[in-house]
Design a protein around this motif. Sequence first.
Motif, PDB file in Angstrom:
ATOM      1  N   ILE A 199       0.471 -11.036  -6.859  1.00 16.63           N
ATOM      2  CA  ILE A 199      -0.919 -11.598  -6.748  1.00 16.63           C
ATOM      3  C   ILE A 199      -2.166 -10.898  -6.452  1.00 16.63           C
ATOM      4  N   ILE A 200      -3.258 -10.954  -7.296  1.00 14.54           N
ATOM      5  CA  ILE A 200      -4.319 -10.288  -7.327  1.00 14.54           C
ATOM      6  C   ILE A 200      -5.337 -11.065  -6.613  1.00 14.54           C
ATOM      7  N   ALA A 201      -5.860 -10.548  -5.560  1.00 17.05           N
ATOM      8  CA  ALA A 201      -6.900 -11.211  -4.898  1.00 17.05           C
ATOM      9  C   ALA A 201      -8.307 -11.162  -5.324  1.00 17.05           C
ATOM     10  N   ARG A 202      -9.378 -11.731  -4.902  1.00 22.10           N
ATOM     11  CA  ARG A 202     -10.804 -11.755  -5.110  1.00 22.10           C
ATOM     12  C   ARG A 202     -11.095 -11.509  -6.508  1.00 22.10           C
ATOM     13  N   GLY A 203     -10.411 -12.114  -7.420  1.00 19.88           N
ATOM     14  CA  GLY A 203     -10.683 -12.291  -8.995  1.00 19.88           C
ATOM     15  C   GLY A 203     -10.761 -10.904  -9.515  1.00 19.88           C
TER      16      GLY A 203
ATOM     17  N   GLY B  69       0.863  -1.458   0.064  1.00 18.20           N
ATOM     18  CA  GLY B  69       0.006  -0.150   0.005  1.00 18.20           C
ATOM     19  C   GLY B  69       0.781   1.117   0.037  1.00 18.20           C
ATOM     20  N   LEU B  70       1.960   1.361   0.642  1.00 19.37           N
ATOM     21  CA  LEU B  70       2.865   2.548   0.744  1.00 19.37           C
ATOM     22  C   LEU B  70       3.621   2.749  -0.333  1.00 19.37           C
ATOM     23  N   GLU B  71       4.027   1.460  -0.867  1.00 16.91           N
ATOM     24  CA  GLU B  71       4.548   1.539  -2.085  1.00 16.91           C
ATOM     25  C   GLU B  71       3.831   2.229  -3.275  1.00 16.91           C
ATOM     26  N   LEU B  72       2.562   1.669  -3.319  1.00 17.06           N
ATOM     27  CA  LEU B  72       1.721   2.312  -4.340  1.00 17.06           C
ATOM     28  C   LEU B  72       1.524   4.027  -4.188  1.00 17.06           C
ATOM     29  N   ALA B  73       1.791   4.340  -2.724  1.00 17.55           N
ATOM     30  CA  ALA B  73       1.438   5.911  -2.429  1.00 17.55           C
ATOM     31  C   ALA B  73       2.856   6.426  -2.845  1.00 17.55           C
ATOM     32  N   GLY B  74       3.766   5.792  -3.330  1.00 22.28           N
ATOM     33  CA  GLY B  74       5.194   6.468  -3.771  1.00 22.28           C
ATOM     34  C   GLY B  74       6.244   6.013  -2.762  1.00 22.28           C
TER      35      GLY B  74
ATOM     36  N   VAL C 126      -7.527  -6.743 -13.255  1.00 17.31           N
ATOM     37  CA  VAL C 126      -5.737  -6.227 -13.124  1.00 17.31           C
ATOM     38  C   VAL C 126      -5.513  -5.048 -13.982  1.00 17.31           C
ATOM     39  N   PRO C 127      -4.798  -4.026 -13.561  1.00 19.85           N
ATOM     40  CA  PRO C 127      -4.763  -2.905 -14.177  1.00 19.85           C
ATOM     41  C   PRO C 127      -3.859  -3.175 -15.586  1.00 19.85           C
ATOM     42  N   LYS C 128      -3.990  -2.470 -16.812  1.00 17.15           N
ATOM     43  CA  LYS C 128      -3.322  -2.913 -17.597  1.00 17.15           C
ATOM     44  C   LYS C 128      -1.746  -2.429 -17.660  1.00 17.15           C
ATOM     45  N   GLU C 129      -1.525  -1.318 -16.942  1.00 20.54           N
ATOM     46  CA  GLU C 129      -0.064  -0.881 -16.498  1.00 20.54           C
ATOM     47  C   GLU C 129       0.783  -2.082 -15.766  1.00 20.54           C
ATOM     48  N   LEU C 130      -0.090  -2.674 -14.942  1.00 17.89           N
ATOM     49  CA  LEU C 130       0.745  -3.858 -14.158  1.00 17.89           C
ATOM     50  C   LEU C 130       1.097  -4.894 -15.130  1.00 17.89           C
ATOM     51  N   ILE C 131       0.000  -5.139 -15.952  1.00 18.12           N
ATOM     52  CA  ILE C 131       0.151  -6.543 -16.905  1.00 18.12           C
ATOM     53  C   ILE C 131       1.248  -6.159 -17.695  1.00 18.12           C
ATOM     54  N   VAL C 132       1.560  -5.012 -18.224  1.00 22.78           N
ATOM     55  CA  VAL C 132       2.783  -4.584 -19.230  1.00 22.78           C
ATOM     56  C   VAL C 132       3.793  -4.799 -18.553  1.00 22.78           C
ATOM     57  N   SER C 133       4.252  -4.058 -17.347  1.00 25.17           N
ATOM     58  CA  SER C 133       5.197  -3.944 -16.549  1.00 25.17           C
ATOM     59  C   SER C 133       5.729  -5.592 -16.104  1.00 25.17           C
TER      60      SER C 133
ATOM     61  N   GLY D 130      -5.037  -6.468  -2.717  1.00 26.82           N
ATOM     62  CA  GLY D 130      -6.426  -6.517  -2.676  1.00 26.82           C
ATOM     63  C   GLY D 130      -7.333  -5.426  -3.135  1.00 26.82           C
ATOM     64  N   MET D 131      -8.566  -5.465  -2.499  1.00 27.54           N
ATOM     65  CA  MET D 131      -9.347  -4.338  -3.257  1.00 27.54           C
ATOM     66  C   MET D 131      -8.922  -2.966  -2.811  1.00 27.54           C
ATOM     67  N   THR D 132      -8.384  -2.702  -1.449  1.00 31.17           N
ATOM     68  CA  THR D 132      -7.805  -1.478  -0.952  1.00 31.17           C
ATOM     69  C   THR D 132      -6.639  -0.971  -1.972  1.00 31.17           C
ATOM     70  N   GLU D 133      -5.884  -1.692  -2.213  1.00 36.86           N
ATOM     71  CA  GLU D 133      -4.556  -1.213  -3.054  1.00 36.86           C
ATOM     72  C   GLU D 133      -4.930  -0.867  -4.232  1.00 36.86           C
ATOM     73  N   LEU D 134      -5.746  -1.734  -4.915  1.00 33.69           N
ATOM     74  CA  LEU D 134      -6.431  -1.496  -6.346  1.00 33.69           C
ATOM     75  C   LEU D 134      -7.259  -0.395  -6.443  1.00 33.69           C
ATOM     76  N   THR D 135      -8.121  -0.043  -5.347  1.00 30.44           N
ATOM     77  CA  THR D 135      -8.785   0.994  -5.421  1.00 30.44           C
ATOM     78  C   THR D 135      -8.216   2.297  -5.523  1.00 30.44           C
ATOM     79  N   PHE D 136      -7.102   2.494  -4.411  1.00 33.48           N
ATOM     80  CA  PHE D 136      -6.390   3.463  -4.400  1.00 33.48           C
ATOM     81  C   PHE D 136      -5.385   3.804  -5.433  1.00 33.48           C
ATOM     82  N   PHE D 137      -5.026   2.726  -6.248  1.00 41.91           N
ATOM     83  CA  PHE D 137      -4.280   2.670  -7.525  1.00 41.91           C
ATOM     84  C   PHE D 137      -4.945   3.338  -8.690  1.00 41.91           C
ATOM     85  N   GLU D 138      -6.386   3.097  -8.553  1.00 35.93           N
ATOM     86  CA  GLU D 138      -7.126   3.986  -9.714  1.00 35.93           C
ATOM     87  C   GLU D 138      -7.184   5.238  -9.394  1.00 35.93           C
TER      88      GLU D 138
END
Length: 311
Positions: free
Chosen positions: A87-91, A37-42, A94-101, A56-64
């Motif tokens: 690993i992405i949880a809860r099905g 979470g902190l890493e996604l915040a920079g 997946v952000p396209k940026e993450l797929i490419v990287s 999880g949902m918390t990290e991906l919601t913030f990422f968006e």
Amino acid sequence: MAKVRTKDLLEKFNLELISGEEGIHRPITTSDLSRPGLELAGFFDYYPAERVQLLGMTELTFFEKLSPQEKQERVERLCDVKTPAIIIARGLDVPKELIVSAERYTVPLMRSKMTTTRLSSRLTNYLESMLAPTTAVHGVLVDIYGVGVLITGQSGVGKSETALELVKRGHRLVADDCVEIRQEDHDTLIGSSPELIEHLLEIRGLGIINVMTLFGTGAIRGHKRITLNIHLEIWDPKKQYDRLGIEEDKMKIIDTEITKITLPVRPGRNLAVIVEVAAMNFRLKGLGINTAKEFTDKLASVISEKDYDQL
């Protein structure tokens, strides 16, 4: 050789591989997981890149909510060369940026249908079990009334014969000759048998027997926590053996100490019965009933009364 690789997680937990297929043979060296979470915040100052990254949902919601430039920068730094998997949880999508990287840096990107908490718990338990410190001990491991008893002693002292008699008395064999032990916690030792000799028992003069075939599936078990060591040794008439059971020795395996009882072996002693009773007495001590201590306390009390009467 690495004990666990990303491919093992993929197969064990039936994960969906999204990208980074070339990296599925990366080794996993720690059971700790990271939710970045902190890493996604920079904040990447203390980024544990060697851990499996769980989103999880918390990290991906913030990422968006990040800008396109920030998204690209964060996923670039998230896909480290040392990262075994993301690993992405809860099905979740997946952000396209993450797929490419992930594809660019060959970091396996996978997805699970399990909730984040449940997935985290199962991953941690699996990794702790697989990455636990291990060793091997020459001896026999038997489950006696729920107590994992490791029987040790020099070759030919009668360990396997004692185990055979215990199996006939209704107890369960875990391993004979070689016991593989892993330390799953600071005070938890789990013993099992090498696959090659699983369910087998070697009796001198008789040969190798298959305990499961002879006595049924109820006579064996795959693994057992070790809590008691009974060491068999040839009777030494010059040695003083404990006759009350007050003294308690310890055997150290890896970083864990377990209770050790030394039993002298000589003709006429029914070792199987003695080992069985030792396991039962060990259980009683665990329940707070120490017969030897109660006896010595009573003896000390009687002696004190007699000394007082003489005064």
